[in-house]
Design a protein around this motif. Structure first.
Motif, PDB file in Angstrom:
ATOM      1  N   GLY A 161      29.247  35.645  21.524  1.00 21.03           N
ATOM      2  CA  GLY A 161      29.363  35.588  22.968  1.00 21.03           C
ATOM      3  C   GLY A 161      29.929  34.272  23.463  1.00 21.03           C
ATOM      4  N   THR A 162      29.447  33.178  22.904  1.00 17.80           N
ATOM      5  CA  THR A 162      29.918  31.859  23.336  1.00 17.80           C
ATOM      6  C   THR A 162      31.400  31.687  23.050  1.00 17.80           C
ATOM      7  N   GLU A 163      31.848  32.165  21.891  1.00 17.78           N
ATOM      8  CA  GLU A 163      33.264  32.069  21.541  1.00 17.78           C
ATOM      9  C   GLU A 163      34.141  32.848  22.524  1.00 17.78           C
ATOM     10  N   ALA A 164      33.576  33.925  23.105  1.00 20.20           N
ATOM     11  CA  ALA A 164      34.327  34.750  24.052  1.00 20.20           C
ATOM     12  C   ALA A 164      34.161  34.277  25.495  1.00 20.20           C
ATOM     13  N   MET A 175      23.563  38.648  27.542  1.00 24.57           N
ATOM     14  CA  MET A 175      24.946  38.185  27.428  1.00 24.57           C
ATOM     15  C   MET A 175      25.672  38.592  28.707  1.00 24.57           C
ATOM     16  N   THR A 176      26.225  37.636  29.416  1.00 26.42           N
ATOM     17  CA  THR A 176      26.786  37.909  30.734  1.00 26.42           C
ATOM     18  C   THR A 176      28.271  37.596  30.778  1.00 26.42           C
ATOM     19  N   THR A 185      26.731  42.880  31.982  1.00 28.12           N
ATOM     20  CA  THR A 185      25.629  42.133  31.380  1.00 28.12           C
ATOM     21  C   THR A 185      24.999  42.985  30.287  1.00 28.12           C
ATOM     22  N   ALA A 186      24.903  42.421  29.092  1.00 32.05           N
ATOM     23  CA  ALA A 186      24.290  43.113  27.958  1.00 32.05           C
ATOM     24  C   ALA A 186      22.887  42.591  27.750  1.00 32.05           C
ATOM     25  N   TRP A 187      21.969  43.518  27.555  1.00 36.41           N
ATOM     26  CA  TRP A 187      20.572  43.195  27.246  1.00 36.41           C
ATOM     27  C   TRP A 187      20.261  43.771  25.877  1.00 36.41           C
ATOM     28  N   VAL A 188      19.880  42.912  24.933  1.00 39.04           N
ATOM     29  CA  VAL A 188      19.747  43.341  23.551  1.00 39.04           C
ATOM     30  C   VAL A 188      18.361  42.981  23.012  1.00 39.04           C
ATOM     31  N   PRO A 189      17.414  43.932  23.049  1.00 34.31           N
ATOM     32  CA  PRO A 189      16.087  43.682  22.479  1.00 34.31           C
ATOM     33  C   PRO A 189      16.128  43.826  20.957  1.00 34.31           C
TER      34      PRO A 189
END
Length: 503
Positions: free
Chosen positions: A211-214, A250-251, A314-318
């Protein structure tokens, strides 16, 4: 803690206007037309199309979909051999038939340095996706003695023949196709990484790196933050493991004023023993794939950022590991989902809906217009629809929209109902809900009804159950390898594109 990224690098794929001097193999499509067989893109074969077709007929090529036929190249073509891949009839031809043909062809090219293809004259993006994904291999954990030998290594370079390789449309189609294929491969890599190396904390770190790379904003809640925040489903499922759970947010902010927002939620059970309600030993190793929904969501939001979709996602990943131990939740326990709903845990192997529910309530607090969740949720999905057809449930209009788009891109999801009469079977005698019904009928549908309880009013919602399609336990087919498939990355991304364009 390791944060190694197990990224598979596919073949180099480029546009070309002619067969190059370094080409080893020419790949052509073969169509069953009313007047006989036709070679796709024959005009680009340097006047050798007739000789190629004659040689293919001589060895019995029929043009049947995905049939591979290899013959020596005619003198002067500039290659040693020609590989023909069947596309079926004109009625059968579609972007996905091109994608499948390219995938089959890619596997036949093992050990080849450079191949040139005419399939791209039908669809550049589908050809790129098919060749990239068909050549996919996951060999991170193979030592030198069992790693693919040179003659079994994936094809190194694919050149896509087109009339105008410098055109902006051709370049854009190739870039989009490659970006999608790379996202699918990222999801495959995550799914194929064994649970010894991909546990909740590690999965969260890898998601953060991607995510940070993108350019995404990434937040990770650890077990202490989850406990403090009241995420009872995630904590309950993860408390039997020595490797504690996580929730990753992840937003991507790409939207403009007036554009809708989308929340994605993916089930990230990095290994599922079933907990105290333990699964049979046979086939349990395949539960390394129980985080496939999460892998697809991570890959999709990263892809949205890379291709700069004009909407907010926005992705929410449990993430949790479902293990039996002295600290594991028991059948009969009651937990409190995020938001306050109490749940009687009848079966600890119905854990995916517990972690999803927490994330879905949290996602809805941000008032998205659309919510898509995906999970390897129920064995009942495979009973109802088999191993290649995802089931889609949710609000009816959006459910049908997602299913149609999925069928268009070749992931072939099918809309399923949520019968009202099944809802009463989720009532508990001691809590607000039970996590399973007291019978086996309509298990996929009942699971969706459970999740529906946690979707805010007014949110357009689709639940995609990929229990079978996310992990291929049989042989490769089309552009699908054995193991992780990357389903439903292409469905979700295409839905995001559709929402960005049409609202």
């Amino acid at each position: 803690m390791s944060t190694q990224q197990s990224r598979t690098l596919g073949p180099e794929i480029a546009l070309a206007g002619a067969i190059g001097a370094k080409t080893d193999v020419v790949v052509v499509g073969l169509i069953k037309a009313d007047d006989g067989l036709q070679v796709v893109g024959g005009s680009l074969l340097n006047d050798h199309a007739a000789a190629v077709l004659l040689a293919l007929k001589a060895v019995g090529a029929t043009g049947r979909a995905e049939q591979i036929t290899r013959v020596p190249a005619p003198a002067g073509l500039g290659a040693t051999s020609v590989v023909a891949v069947g596309l079926g009839t004109d009625d059968e031809r579609s972007p996905d038939s091109v994608r499948r043909a390219a995938g089959v062809a890619a596997r036949s090219l093992s050990g080849t340095d450079t191949a040139t293809t005419t399939l791209s004259t039908l669809d550049i993006g589908a050809s790129a996706e098919g060749f990239y994904l068909g050549a996919y291999q996951f060999s991170e954990f193979k030592s030198a003695k069992s790693a693919p030998k040179e003659d079994a290594a994936p094809v190194r370079r694919i050149e896509l023949l087109v009339d105008s390789p410098r055109s902006s449309d051709a370049k854009s189609a190739l870039a989009r196709g490659l970006a999608i294929a790379e996202a699918v491969a990222t999801a495959r890599d995550l799914v194929n990484t064994p649970p010894s190396h991909l546990f909740p904390a590690e999965f969260a770190d890898r998601a953060k790196t991607l995510g940070t790379e993108a350019g995404l904003a990434v937040q990770i809640l650890d077990e202490k933050a989850l406990e403090k925040g009241g995420y009872g489903g995630i904590i309950g499922v993860g408390k039997g493991s020595s490797r504690p759970p996580r929730l990753v947010r992840m937003t991507y902010k790409g939207g403009k004023r007036g554009k809708p927002s989308v929340a994605l939620v993916g089930k990230g059970i990095t290994f599922d023993t079933g907990g105290i309600s333990i699964k049979p030993a046979a086939g349990m190793e395949n539960m390394t794939s129980d985080m496939a929904g999460a892998a697809a969501v991570v890959a999709t939001v990263v892809l949205a950022a890379k291709l700069k979709l004009p909407l907010d996602v926005t992705a929410w990943v449990p993430m949790a590991e479902n293990m039996p131990s002295a600290t594991a939740q028991r059948p009969g326990d009651v937990l409190t989902q995020y938001g306050g709903t109490t749940v009687e845990v009848i079966n600890t192997d119905a854990e995916g809906r517990l972690v999803l529910a927490d994330a879905m309530v949290r996602a809805c607090e941000e008032n998205p217009d659309y919510l898509i969740d995906t999970a390897t949720l129920t064995g009942a999905q495979t009973v109802a629809l088999g191993n290649r057809t995802p089931g889609v449930m949710g609000t009816e209009v959006f459910r049908d929209r997602v299913a149609v788009i999925s069928q268009t891109v070749g992931e072939d999801a099918w809309p399923m109902p949520m019968p009202k009469e099944l809802r009463a079977d989720l009532d508990s005698k001691v809590a607000d809900l039970a996590n399973v019904t007291n019978h086996r009928y309509g298990g996929m549908l009942a699971a969706a009804l459970y999740l529906k309880e946690f979707v805010a009013e007014g949110v357009q919602w689709a639940h995609i159950d990929v229990a079978g399609p996310a992990y291929n336990t049989s042989g490769p087919h089309g552009y699908t390898s054995k193991g992780g498939t990357g389903v439903p990355v292409r469905t979700m991304f295409s839905v995001l594109e559709d929402i960005a364009e049409n609202g």
